[in-house]
Design a protein around this motif. Structure first.
Motif: not given
Length: 332
Positions: A11, A13, A56-57, A80, A82, A85, A102, A106
């Motif tokens: 994940g 951020d 990742m967002e 993805v 946010p 999540v 975060d 994720i």
């Protein structure tokens, strides 16, 4: 302990000046600067831990350079939502929020929800997406200026806004030309556009927008595609209570882009979709509910057409009675 054949997920951020990465399954964390060397260091670290997928967002564009570097390193990337999540974190009781947390959330989210596969990097599609986004920004500004015209204003303001509206119209036309040229110049984009535009009611701008905002078309399941667009109705039942179903989430930009063309197709231009819409209305469905069902039906049809590389065939996609559709296709 991970299963031997399970893909290791990281994940990430993304912030403006750094990223925080978390390999939750291996209890590994690291921070990397937003530089070319930072991206190379991240890739070395991921290879060391045999990471196969990165999540990742969407972060206002800051994620793009990182995603590109990872894809070039043959690491699958999934962008993805946010909001999903954050909702996932709250449901897990993780109320605290900072960059390392975060990144962990994720990773956990991507490990838990695998329904949307990562997308291979497509430079042509990315460029098209940026032009489509810029065009929509101009249209939003145009709408805002027109709406402000409902109130009395000094002549100097009226003239200024008239000049701006004229200039915006010129620039939108230029972007329309650029969009058409971009699609025509790239064979795989041109093929997708030809399939989409074979549907009565869908034109060049709609096809370009769908190509740019819905790269999963033809690659994901019908339910996933409907959910990504945000037209999948969700139950709201509890015990003996049967609540109304509502659409939730999805890609607002893609849904907004698809809304008006689908309305035109369902009420005028597409006989198959119009017959479906009319039957829903005859059964007492509200117009917005019927249109949502039409949007879902049409995006599922497009998903099938693109997967099969087939153009529109009215006989193939005709539905004689909405009651025969699966429940998720026709919101109550």
């Amino acid at each position: 302990m991970m299963a031997q054949d399970e893909v290791v997920v990281v994940g990430i951020d993304v912030a403006k000046d750094k990223v925080d990465a978390c390999i939750r399954s291996l209890s590994q964390r690291q921070t990397f600067p937003s530089t070319a060397e930072g991206r190379r260091a991240l890739i070395r670290w991921l290879r060391k831990h045999k990471v196969g997928k990165a999540a990742m967002e969407a972060s206002g564009g800051y994620e793009q350079d990182w995603a590109k570097a990872l894809r070039e390193a043959r690491i699958e990337v999934r962008i993805v939502d946010p909001k999903r999540v954050r909702s996932f974190a709250r449901s897990a009781g993780r109320l605290a929020k900072n960059d390392p947390i975060d990144a962990e959330m994720i990773a956990w989210f991507a490990e838990t929800f695998t329904e949307a596969p990562g997308q291979a990097y497509d430079a042509a599609r990315e460029r098209l997406a940026k032009i489509v986004t810029a065009r929509q920004g101009l249209l939003d500004l145009q709408t805002s200026l027109k709406n402000s015209g409902e109130h009395s204003r000094p002549d100097v303001v009226e003239k200024m806004q008239a000049r701006l509206l004229k200039k915006i119209a010129v620039e939108v036309a230029k972007l329309d030309t650029a969009i058409a040229a971009q699609v025509k110049a790239i064979p795989h984009l041109a093929e997708l556009a030809e399939i989409i535009e074979s549907v009565p009611g869908l034109g060049k701008i709609t096809s370009a927008g769908l190509i740019a905002t819905m790269p999963e078309l033809g690659q994901a399941t019908d339910n996933v595609v409907a959910a990504l667009l945000g037209v999948a109705p969700y139950d709201d039942d509890s015990g003996q209570r049967r609540g109304n179903r509502h659409i939730k989430g999805g890609r607002r930009k893609a849904r907004n882009l698809f809304y008006m063309p689908c309305m035109g197709a369902a009420t005028r231009h597409n006989p198959v979709l119009k017959a479906f819409y009319d039957r829903l209305i005859a059964r007492g469905k509200e117009p917005k509910v019927a249109l949502t069902a039409c949007m879902r039906k049409l995006i599922v049809i497009l998903n099938t057409m693109i997967a099969r590389r087939q153009k529109w065939d009215a006989n193939r996609y005709k539905v004689s009675d909405p009651a025969r559709l699966p429940p998720s296709a026709c919101p109550a």
